[in-house]
Design a protein around this motif. Sequence first.
Motif, short mmCIF file in Angstrom:
data_model
loop_
_atom_site.label_atom_id
_atom_site.label_comp_id
_atom_site.label_asym_id
_atom_site.label_seq_id
_atom_site.Cartn_x
_atom_site.Cartn_y
_atom_site.Cartn_z
N ILE A 160 0.83 -1.21 0.00
CA ILE A 160 0.00 0.00 0.00
C ILE A 160 0.87 1.25 0.00
O ILE A 160 0.57 2.24 -0.68
CB ILE A 160 -0.97 -0.03 1.20
CG1 ILE A 160 -1.99 -1.16 1.02
CG2 ILE A 160 -1.69 1.31 1.35
CD1 ILE A 160 -2.88 -1.39 2.21
N ASN A 186 -9.49 -0.27 -0.47
CA ASN A 186 -10.34 -0.44 0.70
C ASN A 186 -11.70 -1.04 0.35
O ASN A 186 -12.13 -1.00 -0.81
CB ASN A 186 -10.55 0.93 1.37
CG ASN A 186 -9.27 1.47 1.95
OD1 ASN A 186 -8.67 0.85 2.83
ND2 ASN A 186 -8.85 2.64 1.48
N GLY A 205 -13.55 2.58 -0.42
CA GLY A 205 -13.40 3.62 0.59
C GLY A 205 -14.69 4.25 1.04
O GLY A 205 -14.71 4.98 2.04
N PHE A 234 -13.96 4.37 4.88
CA PHE A 234 -13.03 3.27 5.14
C PHE A 234 -11.64 3.65 4.63
O PHE A 234 -11.49 4.14 3.51
CB PHE A 234 -13.49 1.99 4.45
CG PHE A 234 -14.89 1.57 4.81
CD1 PHE A 234 -15.27 1.38 6.13
CD2 PHE A 234 -15.85 1.38 3.83
CE1 PHE A 234 -16.56 1.00 6.46
CE2 PHE A 234 -17.15 1.00 4.15
CZ PHE A 234 -17.50 0.82 5.48
N GLY A 235 -10.64 3.37 5.44
CA GLY A 235 -9.28 3.67 5.03
C GLY A 235 -8.91 5.11 5.32
O GLY A 235 -9.58 5.81 6.10
N ASN A 236 -7.85 5.55 4.68
CA ASN A 236 -7.33 6.90 4.91
C ASN A 236 -7.22 7.68 3.60
O ASN A 236 -6.23 8.39 3.36
CB ASN A 236 -5.95 6.82 5.58
CG ASN A 236 -6.02 6.20 6.97
OD1 ASN A 236 -6.63 6.77 7.88
ND2 ASN A 236 -5.40 5.04 7.14
N GLU A 239 -6.96 6.43 0.54
CA GLU A 239 -6.01 5.86 -0.42
C GLU A 239 -6.53 5.92 -1.86
O GLU A 239 -5.74 6.11 -2.79
CB GLU A 239 -5.69 4.41 -0.05
CG GLU A 239 -4.80 4.24 1.17
CD GLU A 239 -5.58 4.22 2.48
OE1 GLU A 239 -4.95 4.04 3.53
OE2 GLU A 239 -6.82 4.38 2.43
N GLU A 240 -7.82 5.71 -2.04
CA GLU A 240 -8.36 5.72 -3.40
C GLU A 240 -8.13 7.08 -4.07
O GLU A 240 -7.65 7.15 -5.20
CB GLU A 240 -9.85 5.38 -3.39
CG GLU A 240 -10.17 3.90 -3.30
CD GLU A 240 -9.80 3.29 -1.95
OE1 GLU A 240 -9.45 2.10 -1.90
OE2 GLU A 240 -9.87 4.02 -0.93
#
Length: 333
Positions: free
Chosen positions: A174, A209, A213, A218-220, A222-223
Amino acid sequence: MKPIIALTMGDAAGVGPEIIVKAMADTEIRDIATLFVIGDRRRLQQAIDIVASPLSINAIAGPSEVSDHKDTIDVLDIPAIPDDLAWGQLSATAGHGAFLFIEKAVELAMAGSIDAICTGPLNKEALHLGGHAYPGHTEMLAALAGVEEVSMMLTAPKMRVIHVTTHLGLIDAIAKIDGDRVYRTITRGNNLLVKAGIPRPRIAVAAINPHAGEGGLFGNGEEAEKIEPGVARAQADGLDVLGPLPADTLFYRAGRGDFDLVVAQYHDQGHIPVKVLGLKNGVNVTVGLPFVRTSVDHGTAFDIAGKNIVDHEPLLEAIRQAADLSPERNTDN
């Protein structure tokens, strides 16, 4: 002209020698390509004895001497394996031999003496014990060819998947993903499929995610940070690309034929769907090398090596794809 394809024997303690001997007895596969083996001649003879093959070995000094006779196996002999090497056991000697076979194949491919390499399976631990600290075939081929970055593509009858990252732990993978890497992966996959006869590939890019996402739930992020810039850049180039899309539904859609290629972000995200479809017809393609390379999508199978029970159909499929992707094959078509 048929393409000239070198089959590398892989780890000599595994099933590589057996599947090669069985594949070389298939007259139909030898109609589509001129085949020869890079490996240890004596080990290959042991495999001939194990599978009771009617074929005999013809030693050659190079690709120009390949006879294409269907009752022989032309072998460029690299004597690296002792006669008493045990089948199905981890061996530094076999790991080093697997490297030597690949090294010679790359040398021939880079010189333009062959059109493609189709590799037998190697064992990563044996490779490391033999003094070659590569994560796998893909990275070793890139290093030997002097290519900074390549991509791994897995193919199955209903799905093609190319990977942004491969042999990295999930956290490291990641961290490695960014827009430029995503863009380069999309472009490499698109170019390969265009070369293979798909004029405008439909490409879908998987998210990292759950639910892509879900708008940041969800996640931080990233997408938006790591994937969307690469997708947008590919779209600006005129490529038919969608994403990032939720991986759980994306692979279902790919399996029913909605897409020609899926871009997976990390190893297991791409490998699991393809392998669920079955190992028998799975093929590994290295994308971005200056030559064609395909491989079976299975390992050395130490548990059945030397027992004449391994199925060679995956190797036949890998040879077919190598022939289809090779320049001579495409010219003929």
